[in-house]
Motif scaffolding. Structure first.
Motif, PDB file in Angstrom:
ATOM      1  N   VAL A  95       5.158  15.166 -61.606  1.00 10.22           N
ATOM      2  CA  VAL A  95       5.947  14.825 -60.423  1.00 10.22           C
ATOM      3  C   VAL A  95       5.430  15.592 -59.204  1.00 10.22           C
ATOM      4  CG1 VAL A  95       8.233  15.029 -59.356  1.00 10.22           C
ATOM      5  CG2 VAL A  95       8.019  14.201 -61.706  1.00 10.22           C
ATOM      6  N   ASN A  96       5.216  16.901 -59.350  1.00  9.03           N
ATOM      7  CA  ASN A  96       4.738  17.709 -58.231  1.00  9.03           C
ATOM      8  C   ASN A  96       3.362  17.249 -57.766  1.00  9.03           C
ATOM      9  OD1 ASN A  96       7.058  19.298 -58.339  1.00  9.03           O
ATOM     10  ND2 ASN A  96       6.126  20.787 -59.743  1.00  9.03           N
ATOM     11  N   SER A  97       2.500  16.918 -58.711  1.00 11.40           N
ATOM     12  CA  SER A  97       1.147  16.490 -58.355  1.00 11.40           C
ATOM     13  C   SER A  97       1.157  15.147 -57.645  1.00 11.40           C
ATOM     14  CB  SER A  97       0.280  16.422 -59.620  1.00 11.40           C
ATOM     15  OG  SER A  97       0.199  17.694 -60.249  1.00 11.40           O
ATOM     16  N   LEU A  98       2.060  14.263 -58.042  1.00 13.62           N
ATOM     17  CA  LEU A  98       2.182  12.968 -57.356  1.00 13.62           C
ATOM     18  C   LEU A  98       2.588  13.161 -55.899  1.00 13.62           C
ATOM     19  CD1 LEU A  98       3.979  10.902 -60.132  1.00 13.62           C
ATOM     20  CD2 LEU A  98       1.718  10.433 -59.191  1.00 13.62           C
ATOM     21  N   SER A 149       9.730  20.317 -58.014  1.00 14.57           N
ATOM     22  CA  SER A 149      10.450  20.473 -59.281  1.00 14.57           C
ATOM     23  C   SER A 149       9.755  21.559 -60.076  1.00 14.57           C
ATOM     24  CB  SER A 149      10.457  19.160 -60.073  1.00 14.57           C
ATOM     25  OG  SER A 149      11.227  19.291 -61.246  1.00 14.57           O
ATOM     26  N   LYS A 150      10.464  22.614 -60.393  1.00 12.14           N
ATOM     27  CA  LYS A 150       9.867  23.776 -61.014  1.00 12.14           C
ATOM     28  C   LYS A 150       9.221  23.420 -62.340  1.00 12.14           C
ATOM     29  CE  LYS A 150      10.824  28.544 -62.384  1.00 12.14           C
ATOM     30  NZ  LYS A 150      11.852  29.592 -62.536  1.00 12.14           N
ATOM     31  N   ALA A 151       7.960  23.804 -62.495  1.00 14.07           N
ATOM     32  CA  ALA A 151       7.221  23.566 -63.734  1.00 14.07           C
ATOM     33  C   ALA A 151       7.027  24.900 -64.427  1.00 14.07           C
ATOM     34  CB  ALA A 151       5.878  22.906 -63.443  1.00 14.07           C
ATOM     35  N   GLU A 205      -2.809  26.777 -63.117  1.00 15.17           N
ATOM     36  CA  GLU A 205      -1.479  26.851 -62.535  1.00 15.17           C
ATOM     37  C   GLU A 205      -1.422  25.923 -61.326  1.00 15.17           C
ATOM     38  OE1 GLU A 205      -0.407  30.816 -61.541  1.00 15.17           O
ATOM     39  OE2 GLU A 205      -0.545  31.568 -63.596  1.00 15.17           O
ATOM     40  N   GLY A 206      -0.225  25.469 -60.990  1.00 14.49           N
ATOM     41  CA  GLY A 206      -0.048  24.642 -59.806  1.00 14.49           C
ATOM     42  C   GLY A 206      -0.285  23.174 -60.065  1.00 14.49           C
ATOM     43  N   LEU A 207      -0.756  22.474 -59.040  1.00 16.74           N
ATOM     44  CA  LEU A 207      -0.858  21.029 -59.080  1.00 16.74           C
ATOM     45  C   LEU A 207      -2.138  20.570 -59.778  1.00 16.74           C
ATOM     46  CD1 LEU A 207       0.185  20.271 -55.376  1.00 16.74           C
ATOM     47  CD2 LEU A 207       1.647  20.548 -57.399  1.00 16.74           C
ATOM     48  N   LEU A 208      -2.093  19.358 -60.295  1.00 18.26           N
ATOM     49  CA  LEU A 208      -3.277  18.719 -60.842  1.00 18.26           C
ATOM     50  C   LEU A 208      -4.097  18.141 -59.695  1.00 18.26           C
ATOM     51  CD1 LEU A 208      -1.573  16.755 -63.762  1.00 18.26           C
ATOM     52  CD2 LEU A 208      -2.984  18.812 -63.995  1.00 18.26           C
ATOM     53  N   PRO A 209      -5.383  17.942 -59.895  1.00 18.43           N
ATOM     54  CA  PRO A 209      -6.186  17.293 -58.859  1.00 18.43           C
ATOM     55  C   PRO A 209      -5.615  15.922 -58.524  1.00 18.43           C
ATOM     56  CG  PRO A 209      -7.602  18.262 -60.538  1.00 18.43           C
ATOM     57  CD  PRO A 209      -6.194  18.352 -61.055  1.00 18.43           C
ATOM     58  N   ALA A 210      -5.645  15.571 -57.251  1.00 20.02           N
ATOM     59  CA  ALA A 210      -5.082  14.293 -56.819  1.00 20.02           C
ATOM     60  C   ALA A 210      -5.701  13.130 -57.579  1.00 20.02           C
ATOM     61  CB  ALA A 210      -5.275  14.130 -55.314  1.00 20.02           C
ATOM     62  N   ALA A 211      -6.998  13.232 -57.880  1.00 18.82           N
ATOM     63  CA  ALA A 211      -7.670  12.132 -58.570  1.00 18.82           C
ATOM     64  C   ALA A 211      -7.105  11.910 -59.964  1.00 18.82           C
ATOM     65  CB  ALA A 211      -9.165  12.417 -58.657  1.00 18.82           C
ATOM     66  N   SER A 212      -6.604  12.966 -60.584  1.00 18.74           N
ATOM     67  CA  SER A 212      -6.088  12.844 -61.950  1.00 18.74           C
ATOM     68  C   SER A 212      -4.825  11.998 -62.004  1.00 18.74           C
ATOM     69  CB  SER A 212      -5.795  14.233 -62.530  1.00 18.74           C
ATOM     70  OG  SER A 212      -6.980  14.989 -62.654  1.00 18.74           O
ATOM     71  N   VAL A 213      -4.030  12.037 -60.951  1.00 16.19           N
ATOM     72  CA  VAL A 213      -2.770  11.291 -60.949  1.00 16.19           C
ATOM     73  C   VAL A 213      -2.813  10.086 -60.016  1.00 16.19           C
ATOM     74  CG1 VAL A 213      -1.377  13.281 -61.620  1.00 16.19           C
ATOM     75  CG2 VAL A 213      -1.789  12.826 -59.193  1.00 16.19           C
ATOM     76  N   GLU A 214      -3.950   9.818 -59.428  1.00 16.75           N
ATOM     77  CA  GLU A 214      -4.042   8.707 -58.489  1.00 16.75           C
ATOM     78  C   GLU A 214      -3.664   7.368 -59.123  1.00 16.75           C
ATOM     79  OE1 GLU A 214      -4.440   6.192 -55.374  1.00 16.75           O
ATOM     80  OE2 GLU A 214      -4.156   8.372 -55.409  1.00 16.75           O
TER      81      GLU A 214
END
Length: 542
Positions: free
Chosen positions: A84-87, A93-95, A237-246
């Motif tokens: 959700v955060n990466s999108l 939303s705490k991960a 830690e943190g967000l996934l690369p944008a390309a991973s969730v595109e």
């Protein structure tokens, strides 16, 4: 034509809403009070129907303009919040590994949809506005479906039931678990659209896992469900690369397109309505079956009731009621005061008061024994009837579903024994009073003759003894009342048998009271059947 992605969509109208509101009222009023295999299976169906109506169908029918709810669900550690955060490109939303302890779901909507989203009934969800959410949808990060906390599990399941679209997140290591497939099966059953995100898939396993997962989806009738694979980024830690969730983000934007969100909502509604028709038909069939079972149980109880009456009626007719304690008391009275047998014999001479008092005392003991004997005999007849009813219901439990459970419920009623004892004593007292009334109604001459050797109470005692079969008491009564004595004894015996019958038949009461509830009446299904017919017409018209 089968209903698929190309089937035209039609928006529900007020008529459909009225029908579903009425259906909900009828389903809420259903009571499965018998304990049968059918009712045990129907109770969870009823509960599911009410939950789906309240959580999804009715809210959506009332207001189709609200954003489509996309529930992001999954098991512990699947990475829902990270997805959700990466999108969104930001942590909203705490991960964390501690996330299973979080009670509140997180609802994220576009700021321009915030006002409409306020109308979404999602309990205590934390509401967040974020421009990264496409207009027309609301992302809901739900608690873990397998959380250690039962409240979290219940909330997650309820939110999934309310979803217009489910986005289920699992991992390459856990996609074969039972939980993902149970969630997908439930969504398919209620007609909800669903997509799957396979998270943390290594390059080495990608082809193998994807092939296996596609086959499983096809096997479960979910071949048309969207499937997204998110590469394993390793420890981070943190967000996934944008390309991973595109791919997921692109799919959400498409879902939220001009008319697509409404189409998704309507498609889910249509599937939910189809499921509602099927489940309501199941409830109608079981309500009807329950009423039929109740009729059969009533008939079985009625057939078994007279079993305790035979011995009592026979003992009343053949005089065996007077054997034992009654006979002993009568003989004791006669032995102590033989004049009882000759109340009007010989020349007129009024007995002395002491003799009258003595006779009254002795005859009072006879009346007491008669009362005790009748209570014992009638109680035995009542218990025999009750036991026979229980045995009959137990023997026929395979043919009469609910019989054994009904008998168990009656037997567990702690007040039943006291009720039976009180009832029998009251009825026996009423019968004794009726004998006294019959004596009082004898011709005056008979009563005068009685006064020569018996008090009024003494004469009542003689008449009572005669009614239960004491032969010498019948002769004494005939000597006092003449021909009227026979009529009095016959009437008293008839009434005694009727009293016994009334008490014995009363043993059916605890059973019939439980079977005469409105929920078990043949007309109990009428309203639900009517609503089902209306719902079918509405669904066929769409």
């Amino acid at each position: 034509m089968t209903r698929d992605e190309t089937t035209p969509e039609h928006a529900p109208d007020a008529t459909l809403l009225d029908v579903v509101v009425g259906l909900r009222r009828e389903v809420a009023e259903i009571a499965f009070v018998l304990d049968t295999p059918g009712t045990r299976a129907a109770r969870p169906v009823r509960r599911t129907v009410l939950e789906r109506l309240d959580d999804h169908l009715l809210p959506r029918l009332r207001e189709l303009s609200r954003p489509a709810v996309v529930v992001v669900a999954g098991s512990t550690g699947a990475g829902k919040s990270t997805i959700v955060n990466s999108l969104l490109g930001e942590e909203v939303s705490k991960a964390s590994v501690l996330r299973p302890t979080t009670r509140e779901p997180v609802l994220v909507t576009h700021p321009d949809d915030a006002e409409l989203a306020e109308r979404l009934d999602l309990g205590e969800a934390v509401r967040v506005e974020h421009a990264g959410v496409p207009r027309g949808i609301a992302l809901l990060d739900a608690p873990d479906l397998d959380s250690l906390m039962s409240s979290n599990r219940e909330t997650a399941a309820r939110l999934l039931a309310a979803a217009d679209l489910g986005l289920f997140v699992t991992t390459a290591a856990r996609y074969g678990d039972a939980l993902p497939w149970q969630v997908l099966a439930d969504a398919k059953e209620r007609g909800a659209s669903v997509a799957m995100v396979l998270n943390r898939v290594s390059d080495a396993k990608l082809a193998e896992v994807r092939t296996d997962l596609v086959a499983r989806l096809r096997e479960h009738g979910l071949a048309s469900s969207a499937l997204f694979v998110v590469p394993d980024e390793g420890a981070h830690e943190g967000l996934l690369p944008a390309a991973s969730v595109e791919p997921v983000s692109r799919w959400l934007r498409r879902v939220a397109g001009a008319d697509q969100a409404r189409t998704v909502i309507l498609r889910t509604l249509r599937g939910a309505l189809d499921a509602l028709v099927e489940q309501t038909a199941t409830l109608v069939a079981e309500v009807e079956a329950q009423a039929d079972d109740a009729d059969a149980l009533r008939a079985a109880v009625a057939d078994a009731v007279p079993s305790g009456l035979g011995d009592l009626a026979e003992a009343t007719v053949d005089g065996t009621l007077s054997t034992g304690a009654v006979e002993a008391a009568w003989l004791a009275a006669v032995d102590a005061e033989p004049g009882i047998l000759r109340p009007v014999a010989g020349p007129f001479r009024r007995p002395r008061k002491a003799a009258l008092a003595r006779r009254a005392e002795l005859l009072g003991a006879v009346t007491t024994r008669i009362r005790e004997t009748l209570v014992t005999q009638v109680l035995a007849a009542a218990r025999t009837s009750s036991e026979t009813i229980g045995e009959r219901l137990g023997e026929l439990d395979d043919k009469l579903p609910g019989g054994a459970a009904l008998h168990e419920a009656v037997g567990a009623d702690g007040a039943l024994a006291a009720w039976r004892d009180t009832t029998v004593r009251a009825e026996v007292s009423a019968w004794l009073s009726s004998v006294a009334d019959a004596v009082a109604a004898l011709p005056a001459a008979a009563l005068q003759a009685g006064d020569r050797g018996l008090t009024r109470d003494g004469l009542v005692a003689v008449a009572t003894a005669a009614a239960v079969g004491v032969a010498s008491a019948e002769r004494v009564l005939a000597g006092v009342a003449g021909a009227a004595a026979g009529d009095l004894v016959d009437a008293a015996r008839t009434e005694l048998v009727a009293t016994g019958r009334h008490i014995v038949e009363g043993e059916a009461g605890p059973y019939t009271e439980r079977l005469d509830r409105p929920a078990l009446a043949p007309e109990a299904v009428t309203g639900l059947r009517l609503r089902l017919a209306e719902l079918r017409r509405q669904v066929r018209a769409r």
